[in-house]
Enzyme design. Sequence first.
Site, PDB file in Angstrom:
ATOM      1  N   GLY A  86       0.831  -1.198   0.000  1.00  0.00           N
ATOM      2  CA  GLY A  86       0.000   0.000   0.000  1.00  0.00           C
ATOM      3  C   GLY A  86       0.860   1.240   0.000  1.00  0.00           C
ATOM      4  CB  ALA A  87       2.199   3.509   1.639  1.00  0.00           C
ATOM      5  CG  HIS A 136      -0.005   2.434   8.447  1.00  0.00           C
ATOM      6  ND1 HIS A 136      -0.555   1.287   8.973  1.00  0.00           N
ATOM      7  CD2 HIS A 136       1.257   2.090   8.074  1.00  0.00           C
ATOM      8  CE1 HIS A 136       0.340   0.316   8.941  1.00  0.00           C
ATOM      9  NE2 HIS A 136       1.445   0.774   8.392  1.00  0.00           N
ATOM     10  CD  GLU A 137       3.050   3.627   5.113  1.00  0.00           C
ATOM     11  OE1 GLU A 137       4.258   3.545   5.425  1.00  0.00           O
ATOM     12  OE2 GLU A 137       2.302   2.635   5.032  1.00  0.00           O
ATOM     13  CG  HIS A 175       5.669   3.043   9.710  1.00  0.00           C
ATOM     14  ND1 HIS A 175       5.964   2.035  10.586  1.00  0.00           N
ATOM     15  CD2 HIS A 175       4.777   2.517   8.813  1.00  0.00           C
ATOM     16  CE1 HIS A 175       5.287   0.948  10.252  1.00  0.00           C
ATOM     17  NE2 HIS A 175       4.559   1.206   9.192  1.00  0.00           N
TER      18      HIS A 175
END
Length: 834
Positions: free
Chosen positions: A259-260, A293-294, A297
């Site tokens: 997804g990424a 989400h990314e 991180h």
Amino acid sequence: MARMSVLTRDEAQNRAQLLDVHRYTVELDLTTGDETFDSRTLIRFSARTDADTFVEIKPAELRSVTLDGEPLDAATLDGNRLPLKNLAAGEHELRVDASMRYSRTGEGMHRFTDPTDGETYVYTQLFLDDVQRVFAAFDQPDLKAVFELGVTAPQHWTVLANGVTEHTGGGVWRAAPTPLISTYLVAVAAGPWHSVRTEHRGLPFGIHCRRSLAPYLDADADELLDITRACFDRYHEKFEEPYPFDSYDQAFVPEFNAGAMENPGLVTFRDEFVYRSAVTDTERQTRAMVVAHEMAHMWFGDLVTLTWWDDIWLNESFAEYMGYQTLTEATRFTDTWTDFGVTRKPWGYDADQRPSTHPVAPENVQDTASALLNFDGISYAKGASALRQLVAWLGEKDFLAGINTHFRRHRFGNARLADFIDSLASATERDVHAWADAWLRTTGVDTLTASVDSRPGQWTLALDRTGERPHRVTVGVYDRDLHDGRSLLLRERYETDVPQDTAPEPHTGTRPALVVPNDLDLTYAKIRLDDTSLETVLRGLSGIPDTLTRAVVWNTLRDMVRDGELAPADHLATAAAHLPEETDLALVQGVLAFASVHIADRYLTPDQRPAALATLTELCRDLIRRTEDGDHPGLRLIAVRHRIDTAAHPDAIAAWLAEGIVPGGPELDPELRWRVLARLAVLGATDEAAIAAELERDPSATGQEGAARCRAALPDEDAKARAWDAMFGSDDRADLSNYLFTATAQGFWQPEQADLVRPYVSRYFKDAVAVAARRGPAIAEAAGRWAFPAHAVDAETLKLGEKCLRKADPIPALRRKLVDQLDDLGRALRVQQA
């Protein structure tokens, strides 16, 4: 492709004890041709003692190597390992000059030429151990270093990297040196990007895509940047450690496998997130969740990185939890946990009931090949569910205090599970270590079964647990609405622990119509309702007032079908009765997907399938009729998509394609046109000429994939043979890209064509093993996921698959997919026979 050596945990530990890696200076030349690029690397490092070690590289040609000015023999390269013999204690400089191959599988340096305008783009995807496809490196996560990149590119290209880039002239770009990061997080993306740039809190922000997608990115730029800013600000409210990098770019790149990817300062996304066609608000929410989400991180994964791959859950579970939670708190998408419950959690539940299950935090990840297999529903969905349960049990204040302690202790370093638990324990009096042992070191799904004892004026709920984990759950208690017999009213919610130390206390009042354990979906467990409650939901599910509660109930029915406790036809009947009244898009999409992909195509026998498709078609018609007023475009779009996919006769959808519109809307955009044409191909109601005409109308990369899918779906022996050879042929020059392979595989197997494709079922197990060995993990994943004959639910397919696992020695990535697919097939066979 020869199998390369995989790095073992013991080797990584030994090398980490030996080396300190200080700085990489990497020069990449992307102007040397279509097949290869030049890579020159200077690594400055020190050895603590005299010893032998090795550096990884996978070159097309290794031209020269020098260590401290002395040449090394390039012929000593063994697979992907270049030995460094008789290394003396002290400081060293290693220089490596090589020619490297571009990839067409989304691994290493992927190269893509846009069929719309002929422009070329390249980008790196170095996770998990693919940096060695781009430059020489000590390729393991706990040998962090500073990276300084220079890139030579065609004059009209822009180069993006982890740090701010500057064009110094002559097509040469320099990226600002990074802080200490792991090798797998280095990123470069180069090409004639279309960019939208801004600043936020003193940092440059940018979003980038192919030029041919520029109008679509521009249309959504405000939404994307607003979400980025909102999540960035919310994380700074949660985290004491500020964002640790010098910029934040988000590049939407072609043919991306995941997804990424959370590259520091340069997150790469699959460019399907730049929408060319109409999408639902839930799909926009999914894109926003991936942004959140990314970004999570950047702290958990990039600032603090796992020491070894057994702790990958520390990256993914945390980002998954934070992505959904932060999106709920900071944006207009306030109902994200419903989508998580109906789409992500079943991914975790399914994975956790297969033979390949593993703990959220496994202890036996012996090498990088094994580690790659753990990027699944357990590391993401189950892990995030466990963290959500932890927050419910611990409290968010103590949870965030522990997280901030973790960042402070390990910033720009590496950490293990024990470090994370110690940080959490420092913020609470609760026994977090015991919680971790119960939740993170065990496998399987607990089941919580409700039983209600009713007496005059009181009732008592008992929750029986099958499993070993402690659970903090919310119980929802519902009554029928006396003024509207279709609706249910919430009487109360209360929290309870499972198991309980004492007998459950009785509740005053009449027996409720519905009692829902895990009402707010705060734990990870299968739920079984008491008989009265089950009868209530089968008759009145759409009357439950809360979307998250409905998600819990739908998941319960889904689990019961999979476990042989509810007939698939009864699930279909429930969907037909209640989805026409459903307002939540994620629930409608999730239930329809399960009903069509799992129930109609796998859990029902072939002779039962036509009736199931008829039920689904009529259900979609009901939804389309309900949305004729135009007030629910997302719901209508979902219904139209599934109406196309379940069509047993071509006339209606062929008329839509001819007219370019569904009566009452929507107009058929490229996605819908290719969807209709694919279904017509399955039904034998189109031909190559029509497919070619549609491709001329839409020559984009997505159009190329649509055409490949349609051609593979044609019910014709020659078409099937061509598709099979395209996927599994042995000519390297004719290899499909990862996306075209997937599109072809998606079109090939069709339940309607079972007799036609039957000879290929046995061929699959031989040919998939061969193509996976030749082309590597990304194609192995696609071959195992998309090219598997999932429609062939019979004992013979199981027998062939089990023989393949015993005797054919598939590479680990394919073996894992086959184990999972065969387990799902066996489950489908048991459901059919129940």
